[in-house]
Design an enzyme around this catalytic site. Structure first.
Site, PDB file in Angstrom:
ATOM      1  N   ARG A  42       0.831  -1.210   0.000  1.00  0.00           N
ATOM      2  CA  ARG A  42       0.000   0.000   0.000  1.00  0.00           C
ATOM      3  C   ARG A  42       0.862   1.255   0.000  1.00  0.00           C
ATOM      4  O   ARG A  42       0.530   2.256  -0.663  1.00  0.00           O
ATOM      5  CB  ARG A  42      -0.932  -0.018   1.219  1.00  0.00           C
ATOM      6  N   GLY A  55      -1.889 -11.553  -5.284  1.00  0.00           N
ATOM      7  CA  GLY A  55      -3.294 -11.154  -5.310  1.00  0.00           C
ATOM      8  C   GLY A  55      -3.485  -9.732  -4.823  1.00  0.00           C
ATOM      9  O   GLY A  55      -4.332  -8.987  -5.333  1.00  0.00           O
ATOM     10  N   SER A 111     -13.159  -9.330   2.819  1.00  0.00           N
ATOM     11  CA  SER A 111     -11.904  -9.264   2.064  1.00  0.00           C
ATOM     12  C   SER A 111     -11.332  -7.857   2.110  1.00  0.00           C
ATOM     13  O   SER A 111     -11.919  -6.921   1.575  1.00  0.00           O
ATOM     14  CB  SER A 111     -12.139  -9.672   0.607  1.00  0.00           C
ATOM     15  N   ASP A 128      -4.240 -15.362   7.193  1.00  0.00           N
ATOM     16  CA  ASP A 128      -2.976 -15.866   6.630  1.00  0.00           C
ATOM     17  C   ASP A 128      -2.252 -16.799   7.597  1.00  0.00           C
ATOM     18  O   ASP A 128      -1.289 -17.461   7.217  1.00  0.00           O
ATOM     19  CB  ASP A 128      -2.071 -14.692   6.244  1.00  0.00           C
ATOM     20  N   LYS A 146      -7.031 -19.001  -1.890  1.00  0.00           N
ATOM     21  CA  LYS A 146      -5.774 -18.264  -1.653  1.00  0.00           C
ATOM     22  C   LYS A 146      -4.741 -18.721  -2.687  1.00  0.00           C
ATOM     23  O   LYS A 146      -5.098 -19.276  -3.713  1.00  0.00           O
ATOM     24  CB  LYS A 146      -5.295 -18.504  -0.224  1.00  0.00           C
TER      25      LYS A 146
END
Ligand code: S3P
Length: 441
Positions: free
Chosen positions: A32, A99, A172, A324, A351
């Site tokens: 990010r 992803g 998500s 995760d 995933k």
């Protein structure tokens, strides 16, 4: 993901732990910050950026729309932003296994009047992308899914976006972030409503860059800035340690009576740290000491003292906050006394691999009593691990690393095949494993 096929042999370890002072930078935050800094006005310095394949793919994509990057003398990443502009990339962008790159960049690029094609490796080209196509098309972009079964490659034709009200059909952070990033370049207001709380790095980073938004429970309201977008200032960032990468060491230490582990500068955003609650329920001694906050995110020191673990149930709202970590929680379940149940985690099936099937198959090979369920698994421990011909990563970094943690408790060395994928998130994984007392060839 790198195409090199490599195997490692992980040896049993009686003790495991110590003090890890230099944690790998957080992957989600590195992505990010790379995206937002590349659009900022001026030069951003990023300390502890994660130079893993996934994050480098994001940087290359941002270079393709006009940003420039280099390392300074201190080894920090420097990003020269485009001051809110994006040129059309000359070629399709390949974001490898990532992803996060594909879904967040799709949102960002959709805000600009450009056409961008994005592709990735075989794993990424099999992951669902209609989940971003739906909101972005409602906002006015055109998203063509060029692969089989509504998957990547995808072609984005962006520009002229308008805000939407969008109830996310699944929990998500990637889809939420895709919509928020697209809104930066949209007219009007977007309201995103989450079904369960997910990691909020995008919201925190945008707010810390001066972009106002309202967060009321699961409802986020963000006003768009129109085609010109927001003015993002360049600044210095320090990326906290990646809780999800360090989770492998937390479980390895927690499952070994007498082990002590100390980790510094760890990102302890509560939307990421639900594993600590799980380890506590399983009996481990866990403590967090807050450190001075790094920019937008809380950081802290974590200590873990190992015990004989007992089984627990994991599900509900906790799932997105340890999504995760579920492969390594499954490994913990195999080492724990009694039943460990993971439920409400069907997202694991889409995933980097089908993580339910991959963990169940690998653990069965090692003699673990595990039952696959559509949305999770049941593990009955403690397993008497036996040695097989080796286990596989399924090309998935977190499967490879979770199996390495389980292998530390096997009676004999275990071969893990196809581990080049570990480079996507944790380039120093094997050397950190050695630092903490593991032995690996
Ligand atoms: C991520 C969000 C999660 C997580 C992924 C990184 C992010 O995915 O599994 O590794 O950086 O936003 P979903 O949001 O799709 O669950």
């Amino acid at each position: 993901m790198s195409q090199v096929t490599q195997s490692v042999i992980v040896h049993p370890a009686k003790t495991f732990g110590g003090h890890l002072k230099q944690p790998p930078g957080d992957k989600s935050i590195s992505h990010r910050i790379a995206m937002l800094s590349a659009l900022a006005d001026g030069e951003t310095v990023v300390k502890n950026f994660l130079p893993s394949e996934d994050c480098v793919n994001t940087l290359r994509a941002m270079e393709a729309i006009g940003a420039r990057t280099h390392s300074n003398d201190a080894g920090d990443l420097v990003i020269h932003g485009t001051a809110g502009k994006a040129m059309e990339p000359a070629n399709p962008l390949d974001v490898g296994n990532s992803g996060t790159s594909m879904r967040l960049l799709a949102g960002l690029f959709a805000g600009f009047p450009i056409k961008v094609e994005m592709t990735g490796d075989e794993s990424l080209r099999s992951r669902p992308m209609s989940r971003i196509q739906a909101p972005l098309e409602q906002m006015g972009a055109r998203i063509e899914l060029l692969g089989e079964n509504n998957c990547a490659p995808l072609r984005i034709t962006g520009g002229n976006l308008k805000g939407i009200t969008y109830a996310l059909p699944m929990a998500s952070a990637q889809v939420k972030s895709c919509v928020l990033l697209a809104t930066l370049y949209a007219e009007g207001t977007t309201v995103v409503v989450e079904p369960r709380p997910t990691r909020d790095h995008t919201e925190r980073l945008l707010q810390s860059l001066g972009v106002p938004m309202t967060v009321e429970g699961l409802r986020i309201t963000l006003n768009g800035f129109g085609a010109k977008g927001p003015t993002l200032s360049a600044r210095e960032w320090t990326i906290p340690g990646d809780f999800s990468s360090l989770a492998f060491w937390m479980v390895a230490a927690a499952a070994r009576p007498g082990s002590h582990l100390k980790l510094d500068h760890v990102g302890v955003n509560p939307r990421r740290t639900a594993l600590l609650d799980v380890l506590q329920r399983m009996g481990a001694k866990v403590s967090i000491t807050p450190e001075k906050n790094s920019d937008a995110e809380p950081i802290g020191k974590i200590t873990i003292e190992g015990v004989g673990l007992r089984g627990t149930a994991v599900g509900g709202d906790e799932i997105p906050n340890l999504i995760d970590e579920l492969p390594v929680i499954a490994a913990a379940g195999a080492l724990a006394e009694g039943e460990t149940v993971i439920r409400d985690a069907a997202e694991l099936r889409v995933k980097e691999s089908d993580r339910i099937a991959a963990m169940a198959a690998n653990m069965k090979l090692l003699g673990v009593d595990v039952e696959e369920r559509p949305d999770g698994m049941v593990i009955r421990g403690p397993a008497r691990l036996k040695i097989s011909g080796g286990v596989r990563s399924y090309g998935d970094h977190r499967i490879a690393m979770a199996m390495a943690v389980l292998a530390l408790s096997a009676p004999e060395p275990v071969c893990i095949n196809n581990v080049a994928c570990v480079q996507t998130s944790y380039p120093h994984f094997w050397s950190d494993l050695k630092t903490l007392g593991g032995h690996v060839e």
